[in-house]
Design a protein around this motif. Structure first.
Motif, mmCIF file in Angstrom:
data_model
loop_
_atom_site.group_PDB
_atom_site.id
_atom_site.type_symbol
_atom_site.label_atom_id
_atom_site.label_comp_id
_atom_site.label_asym_id
_atom_site.label_seq_id
_atom_site.Cartn_x
_atom_site.Cartn_y
_atom_site.Cartn_z
ATOM 1 N N ILE A 295 0.843 -1.185 0.000
ATOM 2 C CA ILE A 295 0.000 0.000 0.000
ATOM 3 C C ILE A 295 0.884 1.241 0.000
ATOM 4 O O ILE A 295 1.625 1.488 0.953
ATOM 5 C CB ILE A 295 -0.940 0.031 1.217
ATOM 6 C CG1 ILE A 295 -1.744 -1.272 1.321
ATOM 7 C CG2 ILE A 295 -1.850 1.240 1.160
ATOM 8 C CD1 ILE A 295 -2.660 -1.536 0.152
ATOM 9 N N SER A 296 0.780 2.024 -1.073
ATOM 10 C CA SER A 296 1.569 3.247 -1.178
ATOM 11 C C SER A 296 0.763 4.435 -0.630
ATOM 12 O O SER A 296 -0.409 4.601 -0.977
ATOM 13 C CB SER A 296 1.952 3.495 -2.637
ATOM 14 O OG SER A 296 2.681 4.694 -2.777
ATOM 15 N N ILE A 297 1.397 5.238 0.219
ATOM 16 C CA ILE A 297 0.739 6.417 0.794
ATOM 17 C C ILE A 297 0.915 7.592 -0.168
ATOM 18 O O ILE A 297 2.013 8.126 -0.313
ATOM 19 C CB ILE A 297 1.331 6.767 2.176
ATOM 20 C CG1 ILE A 297 1.351 5.541 3.093
ATOM 21 C CG2 ILE A 297 0.546 7.917 2.811
ATOM 22 C CD1 ILE A 297 -0.021 4.956 3.356
ATOM 23 N N THR B 158 4.959 4.979 14.591
ATOM 24 C CA THR B 158 5.562 5.843 13.572
ATOM 25 C C THR B 158 4.473 6.573 12.780
ATOM 26 O O THR B 158 3.525 5.943 12.309
ATOM 27 C CB THR B 158 6.428 5.016 12.604
ATOM 28 O OG1 THR B 158 7.500 4.408 13.336
ATOM 29 C CG2 THR B 158 7.008 5.908 11.511
ATOM 30 N N GLU B 159 4.618 7.885 12.664
ATOM 31 C CA GLU B 159 3.657 8.655 11.868
ATOM 32 C C GLU B 159 3.918 8.419 10.382
ATOM 33 O O GLU B 159 5.050 8.493 9.910
ATOM 34 C CB GLU B 159 3.779 10.151 12.185
ATOM 35 C CG GLU B 159 3.273 10.521 13.574
ATOM 36 C CD GLU B 159 3.212 12.027 13.763
ATOM 37 O OE1 GLU B 159 3.593 12.767 12.823
ATOM 38 O OE2 GLU B 159 2.785 12.465 14.844
ATOM 39 N N GLY C 244 0.347 11.456 8.700
ATOM 40 C CA GLY C 244 0.352 12.049 10.036
ATOM 41 C C GLY C 244 -0.242 11.153 11.106
ATOM 42 O O GLY C 244 -0.163 11.466 12.293
ATOM 43 N N LYS C 245 -0.827 10.045 10.713
ATOM 44 C CA LYS C 245 -1.430 9.116 11.670
ATOM 45 C C LYS C 245 -0.488 7.940 11.919
ATOM 46 O O LYS C 245 0.444 7.676 11.156
ATOM 47 C CB LYS C 245 -2.776 8.612 11.154
ATOM 48 C CG LYS C 245 -3.837 9.702 11.024
ATOM 49 C CD LYS C 245 -5.155 9.126 10.558
ATOM 50 C CE LYS C 245 -6.274 10.160 10.593
ATOM 51 N NZ LYS C 245 -6.011 11.310 9.710
ATOM 52 N N THR C 246 -0.731 7.200 13.004
ATOM 53 C CA THR C 246 0.061 6.017 13.322
ATOM 54 C C THR C 246 -0.792 4.760 13.126
ATOM 55 O O THR C 246 -2.023 4.817 13.108
ATOM 56 C CB THR C 246 0.570 6.057 14.774
ATOM 57 O OG1 THR C 246 -0.560 5.987 15.667
ATOM 58 C CG2 THR C 246 1.351 7.330 15.046
ATOM 59 N N LEU C 247 -0.129 3.635 13.003
ATOM 60 C CA LEU C 247 -0.842 2.376 12.819
ATOM 61 C C LEU C 247 -1.698 2.030 14.028
ATOM 62 O O LEU C 247 -2.786 1.458 13.889
ATOM 63 C CB LEU C 247 0.151 1.240 12.534
ATOM 64 C CG LEU C 247 1.001 1.376 11.271
ATOM 65 C CD1 LEU C 247 1.911 0.167 11.114
ATOM 66 C CD2 LEU C 247 0.119 1.533 10.035
ATOM 67 N N SER C 248 -1.224 2.359 15.228
ATOM 68 C CA SER C 248 -2.004 2.068 16.440
ATOM 69 C C SER C 248 -3.292 2.886 16.467
ATOM 70 O O SER C 248 -4.315 2.436 16.995
ATOM 71 C CB SER C 248 -1.166 2.356 17.688
ATOM 72 O OG SER C 248 -0.737 3.715 17.700
#
Length: 234
Positions: A151-153, A193-194, A161-165
């Protein structure tokens, strides 16, 4: 001439038997047939599909037999042609071998026996080989909806700016294996990690769920590919 015909029947029977055996190890039937013929004839197609043979312990053994049998068969056919007029060709014995192989081929096509053999192959793999010796397909892609995805951002993604958690807490059938940031692979701190534009997420899990969660990113990637195809036609 009868000897040649009988030996061709033997070769065809060997092909069918090995196609069944390869299929029972989990390989697609069409791929099995192509790879069996490729190994038997020594044509050596180096496609990505050949990795499915090399990386699997049972398929490697079947492949080694096919390569040796193919080399032997070529020698036999050449020799038989040079002795076509000889009366010492063991036609009856060869016919018996061809008959036995055809019976074996028909037996192997029985659904009940195929089920038992497939279960036996799976058990042998688990008993004799470590997970690291097996191809990814056989370890992780056991169910029809199991899937790996990149998945490419993209620059306008809502994930930036968001994290996986924050994004995927509680998702039981979706795993982010690592974040690829340029040449850096982030695994240990991936949850905190953001995300940034250009990051690549390596995801494993349920295919419909992956498509649902990353619908915008997958759509953007598809549009980018379509645009590149227009700008760089073949």
């Amino acid at each position: 001439m009868r000897f040649i015909i009988l030996y061709i029947v033997i070769i065809l029977a060997v092909i069918e038997i090995n196609v069944v055996l390869f299929t029972l190890t989990g390989l697609d039937h069409r791929i099995s047939r192509f790879q069996v013929i490729s190994m038997l004839t020594g044509t050596g197609f180096t496609t990505g599909e050949s990795e499915l043979i090399i990386q699997h312990p049972i398929r490697r053994k079947l492949g080694a037999f096919l390569i040796l049998f193919g080399a032997f068969s070529l020698a036999v056919i050449i020799s038989s042609i040079s002795n076509m007029l000889s009366k010492n060709l063991f036609t009856k014995e060869i016919a018996s071998i061809a008959g036995i192989l055809i019976v074996l081929m028909l037996i192997l096509k029985l659904p009940s026996l195929q089920k038992k053999l497939a279960s036996r192959f799976e058990g042998e793999i688990k008993k004799a080989y470590d997970l690291k010796d097996l191809p990814i397909r056989d370890v992780f892609l056991n169910e029809e909806e199991d899937c790996f995805a990149e998945i490419s951002i993209h620059p306008s993604s809502f994930l930036i700016g968001k994290t996986l958690s924050d994004l995927f807490e509680g998702e039981m059938d979706l795993n982010i294996l690592f974040i690829k940031h340029g040449d850096i692979q982030i695994r240990q701190k991936r949850q905190s990690t953001e995300l940034q534009a250009g990051d690549l997420l390596i995801v494993y899990g349920n295919k419909p769920l992956i498509h649902k969660k990353f619908k915008a990113e997958l759509q953007a990637a598809k549009e980018k590919e379509a645009e590149a195809a227009v700008l760089n036609p073949l």
